[in-house]
Design a protein around this motif. Structure first.
Motif, PDB file in Angstrom:
ATOM      1  N   LEU A 102       0.805  -1.223   0.000  1.00  0.00           N
ATOM      2  CA  LEU A 102       0.000   0.000   0.000  1.00  0.00           C
ATOM      3  C   LEU A 102       0.835   1.268   0.000  1.00  0.00           C
ATOM      4  N   ALA A 103       2.015   1.230   0.619  1.00  0.00           N
ATOM      5  CA  ALA A 103       2.872   2.420   0.681  1.00  0.00           C
ATOM      6  C   ALA A 103       4.329   2.000   0.589  1.00  0.00           C
ATOM      7  N   PRO A 104       4.765   1.508  -0.563  1.00  0.00           N
ATOM      8  CA  PRO A 104       6.157   1.029  -0.673  1.00  0.00           C
ATOM      9  C   PRO A 104       7.160   2.168  -0.584  1.00  0.00           C
ATOM     10  N   SER A 105       8.270   1.883   0.107  1.00  0.00           N
ATOM     11  CA  SER A 105       9.355   2.853   0.230  1.00  0.00           C
ATOM     12  C   SER A 105      10.658   2.077   0.362  1.00  0.00           C
ATOM     13  N   PRO A 106      11.337   1.797  -0.758  1.00  0.00           N
ATOM     14  CA  PRO A 106      12.597   1.048  -0.691  1.00  0.00           C
ATOM     15  C   PRO A 106      13.664   1.867   0.024  1.00  0.00           C
ATOM     16  N   ALA A 132      13.662  -0.379   2.712  1.00  0.00           N
ATOM     17  CA  ALA A 132      13.078  -1.110   3.836  1.00  0.00           C
ATOM     18  C   ALA A 132      11.782  -1.803   3.434  1.00  0.00           C
ATOM     19  N   PHE A 133      10.961  -1.157   2.621  1.00  0.00           N
ATOM     20  CA  PHE A 133       9.654  -1.704   2.222  1.00  0.00           C
ATOM     21  C   PHE A 133       9.550  -1.668   0.692  1.00  0.00           C
ATOM     22  N   PRO A 134      10.262  -2.546   0.008  1.00  0.00           N
ATOM     23  CA  PRO A 134      10.222  -2.519  -1.463  1.00  0.00           C
ATOM     24  C   PRO A 134       8.940  -3.135  -1.995  1.00  0.00           C
ATOM     25  N   ALA A 135       8.485  -2.624  -3.127  1.00  0.00           N
ATOM     26  CA  ALA A 135       7.319  -3.185  -3.796  1.00  0.00           C
ATOM     27  C   ALA A 135       7.693  -4.509  -4.453  1.00  0.00           C
ATOM     28  N   PRO A 136       6.764  -5.447  -4.604  1.00  0.00           N
ATOM     29  CA  PRO A 136       7.076  -6.724  -5.250  1.00  0.00           C
ATOM     30  C   PRO A 136       7.434  -6.526  -6.716  1.00  0.00           C
ATOM     31  N   THR A 137       8.324  -7.351  -7.192  1.00  0.00           N
ATOM     32  CA  THR A 137       8.757  -7.266  -8.579  1.00  0.00           C
ATOM     33  C   THR A 137       7.681  -7.820  -9.509  1.00  0.00           C
ATOM     34  N   ARG A 138       7.843  -7.512 -10.773  1.00  0.00           N
ATOM     35  CA  ARG A 138       6.868  -7.984 -11.756  1.00  0.00           C
ATOM     36  C   ARG A 138       6.911  -9.506 -11.897  1.00  0.00           C
ATOM     37  N   PHE A 174       1.029   6.876  16.051  1.00  0.00           N
ATOM     38  CA  PHE A 174       2.377   6.821  15.502  1.00  0.00           C
ATOM     39  C   PHE A 174       2.402   7.560  14.174  1.00  0.00           C
ATOM     40  N   ASP A 175       3.462   8.329  13.950  1.00  0.00           N
ATOM     41  CA  ASP A 175       3.621   8.982  12.663  1.00  0.00           C
ATOM     42  C   ASP A 175       4.230   7.999  11.666  1.00  0.00           C
ATOM     43  N   LEU A 176       4.613   8.495  10.480  1.00  0.00           N
ATOM     44  CA  LEU A 176       5.094   7.607   9.429  1.00  0.00           C
ATOM     45  C   LEU A 176       6.405   6.925   9.822  1.00  0.00           C
ATOM     46  N   ASP A 177       7.323   7.678  10.396  1.00  0.00           N
ATOM     47  CA  ASP A 177       8.621   7.094  10.774  1.00  0.00           C
ATOM     48  C   ASP A 177       8.453   6.041  11.863  1.00  0.00           C
ATOM     49  N   GLU A 178       7.634   6.312  12.852  1.00  0.00           N
ATOM     50  CA  GLU A 178       7.414   5.340  13.920  1.00  0.00           C
ATOM     51  C   GLU A 178       6.681   4.104  13.401  1.00  0.00           C
ATOM     52  N   THR A 179       5.757   4.314  12.463  1.00  0.00           N
ATOM     53  CA  THR A 179       5.062   3.168  11.874  1.00  0.00           C
ATOM     54  C   THR A 179       6.028   2.280  11.101  1.00  0.00           C
ATOM     55  N   LYS A 180       6.929   2.895  10.346  1.00  0.00           N
ATOM     56  CA  LYS A 180       7.920   2.108   9.615  1.00  0.00           C
ATOM     57  C   LYS A 180       8.900   1.432  10.569  1.00  0.00           C
ATOM     58  N   TRP A 181       9.174   2.051  11.719  1.00  0.00           N
ATOM     59  CA  TRP A 181      10.029   1.399  12.705  1.00  0.00           C
ATOM     60  C   TRP A 181       9.388   0.114  13.226  1.00  0.00           C
ATOM     61  N   VAL A 182       8.072   0.154  13.479  1.00  0.00           N
ATOM     62  CA  VAL A 182       7.375  -1.054  13.937  1.00  0.00           C
ATOM     63  C   VAL A 182       7.413  -2.124  12.845  1.00  0.00           C
ATOM     64  N   GLY A 183       7.199  -1.722  11.597  1.00  0.00           N
ATOM     65  CA  GLY A 183       7.241  -2.696  10.515  1.00  0.00           C
ATOM     66  C   GLY A 183       8.625  -3.225  10.221  1.00  0.00           C
TER      67      GLY A 183
END
Length: 330
Positions: free
Chosen positions: A218-222, A224-230, A260-269
């Motif tokens: 839903l919110a990829p950010s490489p 740490a959180f890369p989107a799946p490849t084709r 939690f803000d965006l950075d804290e949410t990504k820390w949990v993930g």
């Protein structure tokens, strides 16, 4: 208009046929039997079952409970109490086919995490079939937030600013709950985010692995959180899915009742190993703290011992020198 059928007087005065006479006799005999039976055995009115009177067992509410807004309020309060992890997204004019594509890809990613946990032998129950992405009505959700976070029935006072408050009726739709949190309107941490079209993704428990999979979709950010490849997931790169994901934006998260803000949410993930890894890190940190305290205490004891030993050797040397001086004088 169709022509009228004219009947002559002879036709009106024509005698009845045989079967018509038989039918009339049957009706007459049945009516007579019913009259005799009713005169001999009158109907007992008390034996006739009456319709049960409907008793209203619903407690008094600020709004009628059958309204759709009341049902949504109940649904949102239940969601906030049972889902410790909620993600908030802003969406903009998503079509139904785009929502279906996004939910499909999200379900696939969460199912893969469940399969990996099962293969690793972890006891965590699967979450793919329970996690739900839904659109909310922000005004009702904000009211439910205030009730869940600020309303405490044990702190209710009998009256407040001249309003009618009954301390004995304290359910979520009661007037007591409404008037108790009315002054908190717009003061919640999430009130500024609950504007415009908002959707939520709720999890029944905090799982960093599932959160990472959801953020990768839903919110990829490489990196740490890369989107799946084709090659790994061709459906994610469909035009419909990509068009829908471009209209989603992650706003914040609610984890264990805290915003939690965006950075804290990504820390949990980004917690490695999930909750099990977090517990192991906590145990290691506590062990490190204990070892540090032990070494600090041992270091203090050793330094004290060395200081005392050095002092003792100095005193012995001074004592020996003083003894030798006395012998020379003698």
């Amino acid at each position: 208009m169709p022509p009228r059928i004219r009947l002559s007087v002879s036709q009106l005065q024509a005698p009845l046929r045989q079967h018509e006479v038989r039918v009339l006799r049957q009706y007459a005999s049945a009516a007579a039997t019913a009259t005799i039976t009713s005169s001999k055995s009158p109907i007992n009115q008390s034996s006739i079952p009456r319709a049960r009177s409907s008793v209203n067992t619903q407690p008094p509410s600020h709004r009628r409970p059958e309204f759709r807004k009341s049902q949504l309020h109940r649904q949102y309060t239940s969601l906030l109490r049972t889902a410790p992890l909620i993600l908030f997204f802003q969406h903009s004019n998503l079509q139904s086919i785009e929502w279906a594509a996004i939910r499909r890809e999200l379900s696939r990613a969460l199912e893969k995490v469940d399969q990996d946990n099962a293969a690793a032998g972890r006891p965590e129950p699967p979450l793919a079939s329970i996690a739900k992405l839904q659109i909310i009505q922000t005004s009702i959700f904000e009211a439910a937030l205030r009730v869940v976070d600020y309303f405490r029935p044990e702190n209710v006072k009998p009256s407040k600013n001249g309003t009618r408050i009954d301390p004995n009726v304290t359910h979520d739709l009661s007037s007591t709950a409404y008037w108790s949190v009315l002054d908190k309107r717009g003061k919640h941490e999430l009130s500024s985010l609950l504007l415009g079209p908002v959707a939520v993704l709720a999890f029944p428990r905090v799982s960093p692995e599932h959160l990472k999979a959801a953020l990768s979709i839903l919110a990829p950010s490489p990196p740490a959180f890369p989107a799946p490849t084709r090659r790994a997931n061709p459906g994610y790169h469909d035009l419909t899915t990509k068009a829908g994901l471009q209209k989603l934006m992650l706003l914040a998260a609610r984890v264990e009742g805290k915003v939690f803000d965006l950075d804290e949410t990504k820390w949990v993930g980004g917690i490695q190993g999930g909750m099990t890894g977090l517990r192991s890190q906590l145990v290691g940190m506590l062990q490190g703290v204990g070892a540090g305290v032990t070494s600090a205490l041992e270091g203090a004891g050793k330094s004290l011992y060395l200081t005392m030993e050095s002092r003792r050797s100095v005193l012995e040397e001074e004592k020996g020198e003083s003894g030798e001086g006395k012998e020379e004088k003698a």
